[in-house]
Design a protein around this motif. Structure first.
Motif, short mmCIF file in Angstrom:
data_model
loop_
_atom_site.label_atom_id
_atom_site.label_comp_id
_atom_site.label_asym_id
_atom_site.label_seq_id
_atom_site.Cartn_x
_atom_site.Cartn_y
_atom_site.Cartn_z
N VAL A 289 1.06 -1.15 -0.05
CA VAL A 289 -0.16 0.16 -0.09
C VAL A 289 0.99 1.16 0.22
O VAL A 289 0.57 2.09 -0.65
CB VAL A 289 -0.88 -0.01 1.24
N LEU A 290 1.99 1.38 0.94
CA LEU A 290 2.66 2.62 0.98
C LEU A 290 3.21 2.78 -0.28
O LEU A 290 3.32 3.83 -0.81
CB LEU A 290 3.52 2.23 2.16
N PRO A 291 4.08 1.82 -0.84
CA PRO A 291 4.81 2.08 -2.04
C PRO A 291 3.74 2.37 -3.23
O PRO A 291 4.08 3.48 -4.15
CB PRO A 291 5.51 0.84 -2.59
N LEU A 292 2.55 2.00 -3.21
CA LEU A 292 1.39 2.53 -4.46
C LEU A 292 1.33 3.83 -3.94
O LEU A 292 0.81 4.45 -5.00
CB LEU A 292 0.52 1.38 -3.95
N LEU A 293 1.03 4.24 -2.77
CA LEU A 293 0.55 5.71 -2.53
C LEU A 293 1.68 6.68 -2.94
O LEU A 293 1.58 7.46 -3.69
CB LEU A 293 0.24 5.68 -1.04
#
Length: 305
Positions: free
Chosen positions: A171-175
């Motif tokens: 999720v964090l790298p996607l954000l």
């Protein structure tokens, strides 16, 4: 043959591609040579060029294409085949490139429209502030925020880095991948939308009593999308540059990590894996560009009058 248009000669698209593709390949081969070509000389430590060694690497790569040797590389002391390992790395990068391109474009377009017709000054200030930050700073801030929340509440919202294949950061790298292209897109759309809403045909639509949302989405937006398509290569350049940073800082097993982790093994530079990795990036770029272009085409059809 050259096509004549308004007194000038235009080269056919097929001829342009026949020149562009070899040029891009040549750039990849030359760029991958740089660690071999550039080195510091003895004594004064001045920068020296060893083009002979660089072209020797290129010659060996071309010679190894037939035997398959150009598609092997070392990871530590283990010999691996590029085609057997590239799949998972490529799919990981493809996931982030596609999500960043399509979601970043969608978010940027609709928030850009909102910025163009509203007076949300504080939101625009936040967007301008984020746009001024380098991509690696945004990644570090996101990681710091998650760590801070976990320290204060004991709740880990998302993984801040990939430590194992069983517990990857998603999720964090996607954000991080979405924020930067979305910010770029919303600023461009907001500016173009403001200009479009001042056109005479918009005034005529208002005079006919058409609704505000209908005018925005069925009159103004179709005339903004061509500008978005014109900036698509720049957007994809931002996405691909961001991919390097995100995969490296989050330790995600994408094509960037494949290059970073195996370019130098045992003090030896592996030219073949760098070339193959960069060529994989070109394919990622082409696929990402095509899918975002398809998304914009579909969006144009939805709001076509």
């Amino acid at each position: 043959m050259l096509e004549e248009r308004e007194g000038t000669f235009m080269m056919p698209r097929s001829a342009q591609m026949a020149l562009i593709i070899p040029g891009i390949l040549l750039f990849v081969f030359l760029f991958a040579m740089m660690p071999v070509v550039l080195h510091f000389g003895p004594g004064d430590g001045g920068l020296q060029f060893s083009w002979g060694q660089g072209f020797q690497s290129l010659k060996a790569y071309i010679a190894g294409l037939g035997s398959g040797e150009s598609f092997t590389y070392y990871s530590g002391k283990n010999l691996h085949h590029f085609w057997e390992r590239i799949g998972i790395y490529f799919l990981t990068s493809f996931y982030y490139v596609t999500a960043a391109g399509i979601l970043g474009s969608a978010i940027g377009i609709f928030i850009g429209i909102y910025f163009a017709i509203s007076k949300a000054g504080w939101a625009k200030s936040v967007a301008d502030f984020i746009g001024a930050l380098p991509d690696f700073v945004i990644v570090l801030l996101l990681q710091f925020m998650i760590v801070l929340i976990a320290k204060e509440t004991g709740v880990v919202l998302f993984e801040v880095a990939t430590l194992s294949a069983d517990d990857p950061a998603v999720v964090l790298p996607l954000l991080a991948m979405i924020i930067i292209p979305a910010n770029y897109m919303l600023r461009n759309v907001s500016m173009q939308m403001k200009l479009t809403l001042t056109e005479d045909y918009i005034s005529n639509a208002k005079a006919k009593g058409m609704g505000k949302l209908y005018i925005i989405f069925y009159h103004a937006l179709p005339n903004v999308l061509p500008y978005v398509k014109g900036d698509l290569h720049k957007l994809m350049g931002i996405v691909m540059g961001n991919l390097f940073i995100v995969e490296y800082l989050f330790n995600n097993k994408g094509v960037s990590i494949l290059i970073f982790a195996h370019a130098f093994v045992g003090g030896e530079y592996q030219y073949d894996i760098v070339v193959n990795g960069l060529l994989s990036f070109l394919i990622l770029y082409g696929l990402g560009y095509g899918l975002v272009r398809l998304f914009l085409f579909a969006l144009g059809k939805v709001f076509q009058r």
